[in-house]
Motif scaffolding. Structure first.
Motif, PDB file in Angstrom:
ATOM      1  N   ASP A   1      58.562   9.823  78.447  1.00 55.80           N
ATOM      2  CA  ASP A   1      59.583  10.574  79.186  1.00 55.80           C
ATOM      3  C   ASP A   1      59.014  11.081  80.512  1.00 55.80           C
ATOM      4  N   ALA A   2      57.758  11.498  80.501  1.00 54.11           N
ATOM      5  CA  ALA A   2      57.131  11.986  81.728  1.00 54.11           C
ATOM      6  C   ALA A   2      56.958  10.847  82.731  1.00 54.11           C
ATOM      7  N   GLU A   3      56.581   9.674  82.252  1.00 52.96           N
ATOM      8  CA  GLU A   3      56.467   8.521  83.154  1.00 52.96           C
ATOM      9  C   GLU A   3      57.825   8.175  83.771  1.00 52.96           C
ATOM     10  N   ASP A   4      58.868   8.178  82.940  1.00 50.82           N
ATOM     11  CA  ASP A   4      60.206   7.876  83.445  1.00 50.82           C
ATOM     12  C   ASP A   4      60.664   8.939  84.445  1.00 50.82           C
ATOM     13  N   TYR A   5      60.370  10.178  84.146  1.00 52.96           N
ATOM     14  CA  TYR A   5      60.712  11.281  85.055  1.00 52.96           C
ATOM     15  C   TYR A   5      60.019  11.085  86.404  1.00 52.96           C
ATOM     16  N   ARG A   6      58.742  10.712  86.358  1.00 52.85           N
ATOM     17  CA  ARG A   6      57.995  10.462  87.599  1.00 52.85           C
ATOM     18  C   ARG A   6      58.639   9.348  88.417  1.00 52.85           C
ATOM     19  N   ASP A   7      59.044   8.259  87.724  1.00 54.26           N
ATOM     20  CA  ASP A   7      59.670   7.136  88.436  1.00 54.26           C
ATOM     21  C   ASP A   7      60.982   7.555  89.085  1.00 54.26           C
ATOM     22  N   ARG A   8      61.787   8.322  88.355  1.00 55.17           N
ATOM     23  CA  ARG A   8      63.067   8.770  88.913  1.00 55.17           C
ATOM     24  C   ARG A   8      62.851   9.712  90.099  1.00 55.17           C
ATOM     25  N   LYS A   9      61.866  10.576  89.979  1.00 53.02           N
ATOM     26  CA  LYS A   9      61.585  11.523  91.048  1.00 53.02           C
ATOM     27  C   LYS A   9      61.119  10.791  92.304  1.00 53.02           C
ATOM     28  N   GLU A  10      60.210   9.838  92.127  1.00 50.35           N
ATOM     29  CA  GLU A  10      59.707   9.076  93.274  1.00 50.35           C
ATOM     30  C   GLU A  10      60.822   8.277  93.934  1.00 50.35           C
ATOM     31  N   GLN A  11      61.713   7.686  93.119  1.00 49.38           N
ATOM     32  CA  GLN A  11      62.829   6.929  93.681  1.00 49.38           C
ATOM     33  C   GLN A  11      63.771   7.843  94.467  1.00 49.38           C
ATOM     34  N   ALA A  12      64.075   9.018  93.902  1.00 47.59           N
ATOM     35  CA  ALA A  12      64.959   9.953  94.594  1.00 47.59           C
ATOM     36  C   ALA A  12      64.351  10.404  95.919  1.00 47.59           C
ATOM     37  N   GLU A  13      63.043  10.683  95.904  1.00 42.09           N
ATOM     38  CA  GLU A  13      62.375  11.107  97.134  1.00 42.09           C
ATOM     39  C   GLU A  13      62.387   9.996  98.176  1.00 42.09           C
ATOM     40  N   ALA A  14      62.164   8.750  97.726  1.00 40.70           N
ATOM     41  CA  ALA A  14      62.148   7.622  98.657  1.00 40.70           C
ATOM     42  C   ALA A  14      63.512   7.378  99.275  1.00 40.70           C
ATOM     43  N   GLU A  15      64.557   7.644  98.495  1.00 38.79           N
ATOM     44  CA  GLU A  15      65.919   7.403  98.970  1.00 38.79           C
ATOM     45  C   GLU A  15      66.556   8.636  99.596  1.00 38.79           C
TER      46      GLU A  15
ATOM     47  N   GLU B   1      46.192   4.543  75.724  1.00 38.16           N
ATOM     48  CA  GLU B   1      47.445   3.893  76.117  1.00 38.16           C
ATOM     49  C   GLU B   1      47.970   4.461  77.435  1.00 38.16           C
ATOM     50  N   PHE B   2      47.774   5.776  77.647  1.00 30.01           N
ATOM     51  CA  PHE B   2      48.331   6.440  78.823  1.00 30.01           C
ATOM     52  C   PHE B   2      47.255   6.801  79.848  1.00 30.01           C
ATOM     53  N   ASP B   3      46.081   6.231  79.698  1.00 26.94           N
ATOM     54  CA  ASP B   3      44.980   6.420  80.647  1.00 26.94           C
ATOM     55  C   ASP B   3      44.623   7.888  80.808  1.00 26.94           C
ATOM     56  N   LEU B   4      44.506   8.594  79.682  1.00 22.79           N
ATOM     57  CA  LEU B   4      44.192  10.023  79.697  1.00 22.79           C
ATOM     58  C   LEU B   4      42.832  10.336  79.078  1.00 22.79           C
TER      59      LEU B   4
ATOM     60  N   LEU C   1      49.738  13.636  83.238  1.00 21.45           N
ATOM     61  CA  LEU C   1      49.554  12.227  83.603  1.00 21.45           C
ATOM     62  C   LEU C   1      48.590  12.071  84.775  1.00 21.45           C
ATOM     63  N   GLU C   2      48.626  13.030  85.696  1.00 18.99           N
ATOM     64  CA  GLU C   2      47.773  12.962  86.887  1.00 18.99           C
ATOM     65  C   GLU C   2      46.366  13.485  86.636  1.00 18.99           C
ATOM     66  N   GLY C   3      46.114  14.050  85.456  1.00 18.13           N
ATOM     67  CA  GLY C   3      44.796  14.571  85.130  1.00 18.13           C
ATOM     68  C   GLY C   3      44.562  15.995  85.578  1.00 18.13           C
ATOM     69  N   ASP C   4      45.565  16.627  86.184  1.00 20.66           N
ATOM     70  CA  ASP C   4      45.434  18.009  86.637  1.00 20.66           C
ATOM     71  C   ASP C   4      45.457  18.987  85.469  1.00 20.66           C
TER      72      ASP C   4
ATOM     73  N   GLY D   1      59.250  21.517  82.183  1.00 18.99           N
ATOM     74  CA  GLY D   1      58.375  20.844  81.229  1.00 18.99           C
ATOM     75  C   GLY D   1      57.881  19.507  81.736  1.00 18.99           C
ATOM     76  N   MET D   2      58.776  18.705  82.328  1.00 17.28           N
ATOM     77  CA  MET D   2      58.371  17.407  82.847  1.00 17.28           C
ATOM     78  C   MET D   2      57.455  17.542  84.060  1.00 17.28           C
ATOM     79  N   GLU D   3      57.664  18.582  84.872  1.00 13.95           N
ATOM     80  CA  GLU D   3      56.741  18.817  85.982  1.00 13.95           C
ATOM     81  C   GLU D   3      55.335  19.090  85.443  1.00 13.95           C
TER      82      GLU D   3
END
Length: 400
Positions: A183-197, A239-242, A214-217, A206-208
């Motif tokens: 869900d977090a990966e999908d949220y990131r994709d939607r956020k990046e797409q919205a920002e690009a457009e 699986e999630f590179d963590l 995901l970013e390791g922060d 929670g997703m933030e």
């Protein structure tokens, strides 16, 4: 501004490459200014400790102090049990500086705790490294140091048995964790797409926070006792590179798979190792675990899980681990430099490196010996405890 302080004639365990130094410690402006041969500044307060042991303030890398309310567990704010995943909550918002456990902690040399939500949920919320002395939580905060997660019996019991919802099995726990990361990966994709457009985007707290995972922060810090649960965490983290930011908390059966920790370079925060009486998954509990993991090359920290073991008995937990095989020369690192590095706060605490916070303890013997007591405690350069000056007659300390 406070006057400089010189702790004189000490045996100083710096927990740095300098090792143990016979000499003084200079505290200025809340920081360690110098260790060794120190020139006493004009107007400095001098405390001659006559050869006593000085260490950095102790750090507990897994605690609920400040969250669980000493003696009043029903008032604790450590499990937001309304859902199996609550990444939107933050321990800082429930941290109570006047929790009595924090007072016992700093008086007995524990100056930093990684305070977090409990293990009822698969995703519990943001964890915070906190000083144990202070009046305002924001001023006691060192850093947000991770995202709490949990495997095994606790989320199964709380959600499956008590609430009748997923997860009710170990596969259900793993699936819930995986789905939250997806869900977090999908949220990131939607956020990046919205920002690009240039489109508006509805944010989710929670997703933030999960994006930070995901970013390791925000490293994923996972409660896991059994070896099979630990291996499931390793599988999902890979699986999630963590895997590079992961830590395993409790690690009760970590000694059974020590080589798996070592080859992945995953640290283990071990404990509380006092009893297997509370649940089945603790049946292989032993104070030998820290020593065996250390021998395998794993970075080890020792925890109390306070209030499971009272926070001020962190030194006792280390002493029991030493009795059961942890090398004495490694003991101090398990509650100073190692947890500081695991938590990402080694620039502030965990050593007596000049420039770090002046959190230090004067002991009347080796810190992990059962007859040793703290004599003086400093937090951020403040002399917050003097055992002789602050002594209380026990006949007056308790109500009759």
């Amino acid at each position: 501004m406070d006057s400089p302080v010189v702790v004189r004639n000490a045996t100083v365990h710096t927990v740095t490459d300098r090792g143990t130094v016979d000499g003084d410690v200079l505290i200025e402006d809340g920081d360690i200014a110098a260790v060794g041969d120190v020139e006493t500044p004009d107007g400095a307060d001098v405390i001659d400790v006559d050869g006593a042991t000085v260490t950095p303030g102790l750090i507990d890398a897994h605690s609920h102090a400040g969250m669980a309310e000493w003696g009043e567990p029903e008032d604790g704010d450590f499990n937001e049990g309304t859902d199996a995943t609550t990444p939107h909550v933050n321990a800082l918002d429930g941290f109570h500086p006047r929790d009595e456990e924090l007072k016992y902690a700093f008086q007995n040399g524990v100056t930093t705790v990684s305070s977090r939500m409990g293990s009822a949920n698969v995703i519990g919320g943001v964890i915070c490294s906190m000083k144990t002395y202070g009046k305002v939580a924001d001023e006691m905060l060192i850093a947000e140091d991770g995202m709490k997660a949990a495997m095994g019996e606790n989320p199964k019991r709380f959600h499956g048995e008590e609430e009748g919802r997923q997860p009710s099995t170990r596969p259900g726990v793993a699936a819930t964790l995986r789905q939250t990361l997806i869900d977090a990966e999908d949220y990131r994709d939607r956020k990046e797409q919205a920002e690009a457009e240039g489109e508006p985007f509805e944010r989710d707290v929670g997703m933030e926070n999960m994006l930070r995972v995901l970013e390791g922060d925000l490293p994923l810090r996972v409660h896991a006792h059994r070896a099979d649960d630990i291996m499931t965490v390793f599988r999902i983290a890979e699986e999630f590179d963590l895997i590079d930011t992961l830590s395993i908390e409790h690690a009760t059966e970590g000694h059974l798979i020590a080589e798996e920790f070592a080859k992945r370079d995953v640290p283990a925060v071990v404990g509380p190792s006092i009893s297997a009486a509370t649940k089945y998954e603790l049946r292989n509990i032993t104070f030998e675990t820290p020593g065996m993991l250390h021998e395998a090359g794993v970075t080890v920290a020792i925890q109390t899980d306070a209030p499971v073991v009272p926070q001020h008995h962190l030194d006792v937990a280390v002493g029991l681990a030493v009795r059961e095989g942890l090398p004495e020369e490694a003991a101090l690192e398990t509650v100073t430099r190692n947890p500081a590095e695991i938590l990402g706060i080694a620039d502030r605490v965990g050593t007596l490196e000049p420039g770090t916070d002046a959190d230090l303890v004067v002991w009347d013997g080796p810190f992990h010996h059962f007859d040793t007591q703290s004599r003086h405690v400093f937090v951020d350069g403040k002399h917050v405890f003097d055992r002789e000056a602050d002594a209380v007659d026990p006949r007056e300390a308790y109500e009759w």
